[in-house]
Motif scaffolding. Structure first.
Motif, PDB file in Angstrom:
ATOM      1  N   PHE A   1       0.664  -1.690  -0.102  1.00 36.20           N
ATOM      2  CA  PHE A   1       0.204   0.023  -0.133  1.00 36.20           C
ATOM      3  C   PHE A   1       0.800   1.728   0.530  1.00 36.20           C
ATOM      4  CE2 PHE A   1       1.126  -0.352   4.330  1.00 36.20           C
ATOM      5  CZ  PHE A   1       1.089   0.580   5.202  1.00 36.20           C
ATOM      6  N   ALA A   2       0.311   1.839  -0.490  1.00 36.91           N
ATOM      7  CA  ALA A   2       1.059   3.403  -0.702  1.00 36.91           C
ATOM      8  C   ALA A   2       0.630   4.589   0.627  1.00 36.91           C
ATOM      9  CB  ALA A   2       0.987   3.877  -1.841  1.00 36.91           C
ATOM     10  N   LEU A   3       1.028   5.796   0.537  1.00 35.96           N
ATOM     11  CA  LEU A   3       0.452   6.619   1.657  1.00 35.96           C
ATOM     12  C   LEU A   3       0.305   7.844   0.627  1.00 35.96           C
ATOM     13  CD1 LEU A   3       2.948   6.426   4.810  1.00 35.96           C
ATOM     14  CD2 LEU A   3       0.859   5.643   3.913  1.00 35.96           C
ATOM     15  N   ASP A   4       0.385   7.883  -0.488  1.00 38.47           N
ATOM     16  CA  ASP A   4      -0.204   8.858  -1.487  1.00 38.47           C
ATOM     17  C   ASP A   4      -0.133   8.301  -2.891  1.00 38.47           C
ATOM     18  OD1 ASP A   4       2.322   9.902  -3.005  1.00 38.47           O
ATOM     19  OD2 ASP A   4       2.728  10.947  -1.367  1.00 38.47           O
ATOM     20  N   LYS A   5      -0.404   9.029  -3.752  1.00 38.75           N
ATOM     21  CA  LYS A   5      -0.548   8.005  -5.330  1.00 38.75           C
ATOM     22  C   LYS A   5       0.888   8.508  -6.140  1.00 38.75           C
ATOM     23  CE  LYS A   5      -5.607   8.618  -5.898  1.00 38.75           C
ATOM     24  NZ  LYS A   5      -6.315   9.814  -6.544  1.00 38.75           N
ATOM     25  N   ASP A   6       1.755   9.006  -5.526  1.00 38.08           N
ATOM     26  CA  ASP A   6       3.406   9.253  -6.334  1.00 38.08           C
ATOM     27  C   ASP A   6       4.118   8.196  -5.694  1.00 38.08           C
ATOM     28  OD1 ASP A   6       2.292  11.603  -7.916  1.00 38.08           O
ATOM     29  OD2 ASP A   6       2.741  13.155  -5.996  1.00 38.08           O
TER      30      ASP A   6
ATOM     31  N   THR B   1      11.639  -3.039   8.181  1.00 37.70           N
ATOM     32  CA  THR B   1      13.010  -2.564   9.013  1.00 37.70           C
ATOM     33  C   THR B   1      12.981  -1.286   8.833  1.00 37.70           C
ATOM     34  OG1 THR B   1      14.511  -3.871   7.876  1.00 37.70           O
ATOM     35  CG2 THR B   1      13.726  -4.483  10.409  1.00 37.70           C
ATOM     36  N   LYS B   2      13.928  -0.575   9.920  1.00 40.29           N
ATOM     37  CA  LYS B   2      14.227   0.528   9.990  1.00 40.29           C
ATOM     38  C   LYS B   2      15.231   1.142   8.323  1.00 40.29           C
ATOM     39  CE  LYS B   2      16.108   4.755  12.177  1.00 40.29           C
ATOM     40  NZ  LYS B   2      15.651   5.694  11.100  1.00 40.29           N
ATOM     41  N   GLU B   3      16.266   0.130   8.014  1.00 40.60           N
ATOM     42  CA  GLU B   3      16.797  -0.565   7.290  1.00 40.60           C
ATOM     43  C   GLU B   3      16.281  -0.077   5.735  1.00 40.60           C
ATOM     44  OE1 GLU B   3      17.013  -1.470  10.545  1.00 40.60           O
ATOM     45  OE2 GLU B   3      18.768  -0.219  11.165  1.00 40.60           O
ATOM     46  N   ASP B   4      15.408  -1.142   5.662  1.00 43.16           N
ATOM     47  CA  ASP B   4      14.590  -1.684   5.022  1.00 43.16           C
ATOM     48  C   ASP B   4      13.646  -0.518   4.623  1.00 43.16           C
ATOM     49  OD1 ASP B   4      14.507  -4.154   4.934  1.00 43.16           O
ATOM     50  OD2 ASP B   4      12.948  -4.898   6.241  1.00 43.16           O
TER      51      ASP B   4
ATOM     52  N   GLN C   1      11.841   5.718   2.033  1.00 46.41           N
ATOM     53  CA  GLN C   1      10.576   5.744   2.842  1.00 46.41           C
ATOM     54  C   GLN C   1      10.281   6.079   4.630  1.00 46.41           C
ATOM     55  OE1 GLN C   1       9.068   2.172   1.232  1.00 46.41           O
ATOM     56  NE2 GLN C   1       7.247   3.201   0.326  1.00 46.41           N
ATOM     57  N   VAL C   2       9.509   6.562   5.067  1.00 44.23           N
ATOM     58  CA  VAL C   2       9.457   6.521   6.543  1.00 44.23           C
ATOM     59  C   VAL C   2       9.049   5.230   7.316  1.00 44.23           C
ATOM     60  CG1 VAL C   2       8.482   7.773   8.525  1.00 44.23           C
ATOM     61  CG2 VAL C   2       9.350   9.428   6.322  1.00 44.23           C
TER      62      VAL C   2
END
Length: 80
Positions: free
Chosen positions: A23-28, A57-60, A66-67
């Motif tokens: 899933f994405a947080l926005d369309k871009d 993970t944070k490293e991923d 990404q955040v």
């Protein structure tokens, strides 16, 4: 999406493949976050639900720019 439609989409793939939810947080967001499915069930006795776990993970997240959602959630709780 109805269960029937989901099954029709899944039938296009190898039945031995694992199912993940992206899933994405926005369309871009072309990459999106990944959830690994572990169960199905009912959501409020009205809708079929796919339950999944956020395993990045944070490293991923750093690697793909990404955040980390866990870290963002913790920071949000601290602010509140």
């Amino acid at each position: 999406m109805k269960v029937k439609e989901l099954i029709e989409h899944l039938q296009q793939h190898n039945p031995e493949q694992d199912v993940i939810i992206r899933f994405a947080l926005d369309k871009d967001d072309e990459i999106g976050y990944v959830l690994e499915t572990f169960d199905t069930g009912l959501y409020f006795k009205e809708e079929c639900a796919i339950y999944a776990e956020y395993t990045a993970t944070k490293e991923d997240c750093n690697w793909i720019g990404q955040v980390d959602l866990r870290e963002a959630y913790q920071k949000m709780k601290e602010v509140e």
